[in-house]
Design a protein around this motif. Structure first.
Motif, PDB file in Angstrom:
ATOM      1  N   ASP A 113      44.166  60.727  -9.179  1.00 37.43           N
ATOM      2  CA  ASP A 113      45.075  60.160  -8.188  1.00 37.43           C
ATOM      3  C   ASP A 113      46.491  60.394  -8.687  1.00 37.43           C
ATOM      4  N   VAL A 114      47.441  60.371  -7.751  1.00 35.87           N
ATOM      5  CA  VAL A 114      48.835  60.648  -8.098  1.00 35.87           C
ATOM      6  C   VAL A 114      49.731  59.546  -7.545  1.00 35.87           C
ATOM      7  N   LEU A 115      50.664  59.107  -8.372  1.00 36.46           N
ATOM      8  CA  LEU A 115      51.677  58.137  -7.960  1.00 36.46           C
ATOM      9  C   LEU A 115      53.041  58.733  -8.266  1.00 36.46           C
ATOM     10  N   GLU A 116      53.786  59.042  -7.214  1.00 39.90           N
ATOM     11  CA  GLU A 116      55.144  59.547  -7.383  1.00 39.90           C
ATOM     12  C   GLU A 116      56.097  58.361  -7.351  1.00 39.90           C
ATOM     13  N   LEU A 117      56.908  58.223  -8.387  1.00 42.51           N
ATOM     14  CA  LEU A 117      57.893  57.146  -8.452  1.00 42.51           C
ATOM     15  C   LEU A 117      59.156  57.587  -7.720  1.00 42.51           C
ATOM     16  N   VAL A 118      59.649  56.716  -6.845  1.00 46.19           N
ATOM     17  CA  VAL A 118      60.838  57.028  -6.062  1.00 46.19           C
ATOM     18  C   VAL A 118      61.851  55.906  -6.257  1.00 46.19           C
ATOM     19  N   PRO A 119      63.008  56.213  -6.871  1.00 49.72           N
ATOM     20  CA  PRO A 119      64.025  55.166  -7.021  1.00 49.72           C
ATOM     21  C   PRO A 119      64.623  54.787  -5.661  1.00 49.72           C
ATOM     22  N   SER A 120      64.962  53.517  -5.502  1.00 49.15           N
ATOM     23  CA  SER A 120      65.561  53.048  -4.249  1.00 49.15           C
ATOM     24  C   SER A 120      66.876  53.756  -3.970  1.00 49.15           C
ATOM     25  N   LYS A 121      67.620  54.038  -5.033  1.00 49.69           N
ATOM     26  CA  LYS A 121      68.867  54.779  -4.896  1.00 49.69           C
ATOM     27  C   LYS A 121      68.643  56.138  -5.551  1.00 49.69           C
ATOM     28  N   ALA A 122      68.663  57.192  -4.740  1.00 48.17           N
ATOM     29  CA  ALA A 122      68.371  58.541  -5.236  1.00 48.17           C
ATOM     30  C   ALA A 122      69.439  59.020  -6.222  1.00 48.17           C
ATOM     31  N   TYR A 123      68.989  59.797  -7.193  1.00 46.54           N
ATOM     32  CA  TYR A 123      69.921  60.442  -8.125  1.00 46.54           C
ATOM     33  C   TYR A 123      70.505  61.677  -7.449  1.00 46.54           C
ATOM     34  N   PRO A 124      71.779  62.003  -7.744  1.00 49.23           N
ATOM     35  CA  PRO A 124      72.376  63.202  -7.150  1.00 49.23           C
ATOM     36  C   PRO A 124      71.722  64.469  -7.720  1.00 49.23           C
ATOM     37  N   THR A 125      71.739  65.532  -6.926  1.00 49.07           N
ATOM     38  CA  THR A 125      71.135  66.788  -7.380  1.00 49.07           C
ATOM     39  C   THR A 125      72.168  67.884  -7.625  1.00 49.07           C
ATOM     40  N   GLY A 126      73.441  67.605  -7.437  1.00 48.32           N
ATOM     41  CA  GLY A 126      74.478  68.607  -7.712  1.00 48.32           C
ATOM     42  C   GLY A 126      74.496  68.965  -9.189  1.00 48.32           C
ATOM     43  N   LYS A 127      74.901  70.203  -9.498  1.00 47.04           N
ATOM     44  CA  LYS A 127      74.831  70.703 -10.879  1.00 47.04           C
ATOM     45  C   LYS A 127      75.457  69.760 -11.900  1.00 47.04           C
ATOM     46  N   VAL A 128      76.682  69.334 -11.682  1.00 43.26           N
ATOM     47  CA  VAL A 128      77.364  68.475 -12.644  1.00 43.26           C
ATOM     48  C   VAL A 128      76.935  67.014 -12.489  1.00 43.26           C
ATOM     49  N   SER A 129      76.855  66.546 -11.250  1.00 40.28           N
ATOM     50  CA  SER A 129      76.574  65.124 -11.025  1.00 40.28           C
ATOM     51  C   SER A 129      75.179  64.718 -11.499  1.00 40.28           C
ATOM     52  N   LYS A 130      74.187  65.608 -11.396  1.00 41.28           N
ATOM     53  CA  LYS A 130      72.846  65.222 -11.860  1.00 41.28           C
ATOM     54  C   LYS A 130      72.840  65.018 -13.371  1.00 41.28           C
ATOM     55  N   PHE A 131      73.587  65.835 -14.096  1.00 42.92           N
ATOM     56  CA  PHE A 131      73.656  65.666 -15.549  1.00 42.92           C
ATOM     57  C   PHE A 131      74.468  64.432 -15.917  1.00 42.92           C
ATOM     58  N   LEU A 132      75.554  64.206 -15.211  1.00 42.54           N
ATOM     59  CA  LEU A 132      76.414  63.061 -15.496  1.00 42.54           C
ATOM     60  C   LEU A 132      75.702  61.738 -15.207  1.00 42.54           C
ATOM     61  N   PHE A 133      75.186  61.580 -13.985  1.00 39.49           N
ATOM     62  CA  PHE A 133      74.573  60.309 -13.601  1.00 39.49           C
ATOM     63  C   PHE A 133      73.181  60.143 -14.194  1.00 39.49           C
ATOM     64  N   GLY A 134      72.360  61.176 -14.135  1.00 42.40           N
ATOM     65  CA  GLY A 134      71.012  61.086 -14.696  1.00 42.40           C
ATOM     66  C   GLY A 134      71.038  60.933 -16.203  1.00 42.40           C
ATOM     67  N   GLY A 135      71.881  61.727 -16.866  1.00 41.28           N
ATOM     68  CA  GLY A 135      71.993  61.643 -18.326  1.00 41.28           C
ATOM     69  C   GLY A 135      72.485  60.281 -18.777  1.00 41.28           C
ATOM     70  N   LYS A 136      73.507  59.759 -18.110  1.00 44.65           N
ATOM     71  CA  LYS A 136      74.027  58.433 -18.460  1.00 44.65           C
ATOM     72  C   LYS A 136      72.951  57.371 -18.271  1.00 44.65           C
ATOM     73  N   SER A 137      72.235  57.467 -17.176  1.00 44.91           N
ATOM     74  CA  SER A 137      71.178  56.507 -16.881  1.00 44.91           C
ATOM     75  C   SER A 137      70.086  56.538 -17.956  1.00 44.91           C
ATOM     76  N   ALA A 138      69.732  57.735 -18.415  1.00 46.07           N
ATOM     77  CA  ALA A 138      68.707  57.874 -19.460  1.00 46.07           C
ATOM     78  C   ALA A 138      69.208  57.351 -20.802  1.00 46.07           C
ATOM     79  N   VAL A 139      70.427  57.715 -21.174  1.00 47.15           N
ATOM     80  CA  VAL A 139      70.994  57.289 -22.457  1.00 47.15           C
ATOM     81  C   VAL A 139      71.165  55.773 -22.513  1.00 47.15           C
ATOM     82  N   MET A 140      71.512  55.179 -21.379  1.00 45.70           N
ATOM     83  CA  MET A 140      71.735  53.731 -21.330  1.00 45.70           C
ATOM     84  C   MET A 140      70.428  52.953 -21.121  1.00 45.70           C
ATOM     85  N   SER A 141      69.292  53.658 -21.100  1.00 49.36           N
ATOM     86  CA  SER A 141      67.974  53.024 -20.917  1.00 49.36           C
ATOM     87  C   SER A 141      67.914  52.160 -19.665  1.00 49.36           C
ATOM     88  N   GLU A 142      68.504  52.674 -18.596  1.00 50.97           N
ATOM     89  CA  GLU A 142      68.506  51.929 -17.348  1.00 50.97           C
ATOM     90  C   GLU A 142      67.096  51.869 -16.752  1.00 50.97           C
TER      91      GLU A 142
END
Length: 158
Positions: free
Chosen positions: A28-57
């Motif tokens: 079975d498969v469960l895809e996790l979907v955040p209520s607020k989507a992460y941006p997919t733009g080249k710079v913004s995905k690294f900035l927002f996603g990376g910050k979120s990961a580093v800050m253990s959000e």
């Protein structure tokens, strides 16, 4: 007991591996979907996603329903963000206990390293992973390296 693949995918690589693994295991498969989507733009995905990961959000996820008692094996799938797992997996692992389950994991990355991703999963799960695989920029279709890694991961989860 049955296997469950739990994953988050921003651009499709992690989803691709989940779907191919599903067909090998009948899982079975469960895809996790955040209520607020992460941006997919080249710079913004690294900035927002990376910050979120580093800050253990732990982002709020769209509601999902899963009976963890129905599964003996759980396979976690994530893109690698700033050498860490994507925050939606952190949220899931804080909401669900995987104690007593066989847990494996895979990560998808543009580079050749999963960084601290698998160590993070072990800390969040409270135990050793039975198998890990890193897929570097997986693509649809026949790829001997990807296929070999999928076979190893599937074998470890049976």
């Amino acid at each position: 007991m049955k296997a469950l693949i739990v994953y988050y995918s921003l651009e499709g690589s992690t989803k691709l591996i989940a779907q191919e693994l599903k067909s090998k295991l009948g899982a079975d498969v469960l895809e996790l979907v955040p209520s607020k989507a992460y941006p997919t733009g080249k710079v913004s995905k690294f900035l927002f996603g990376g910050k979120s990961a580093v800050m253990s959000e732990t982002p709020v996820l769209e509601p999902y329903s899963v009976d963890m008692n129905a599964y003996g094996t759980v396979i976690l799938g994530t893109p690698v963000w700033a050498s860490r797992c994507a925050p939606p997996l952190r949220t899931f692992l804080e909401e669900q206990s995987l104690l007593g389950k066989k847990v494996a994991a895979y990560a998808c990355a543009a580079g050749k390293s999963a960084g601290k991703t698998f160590e993070q999963f072990e800390q969040l799960c409270g135990g050793k992973l039975v198998h890990t695989e890193l897929f570097t920029a997986p693509a649809e279709g026949r790829d001997p390296e990807k296929d070999s890694k999928l076979e190893k991961l599937a074998a470890a989860c049976k």
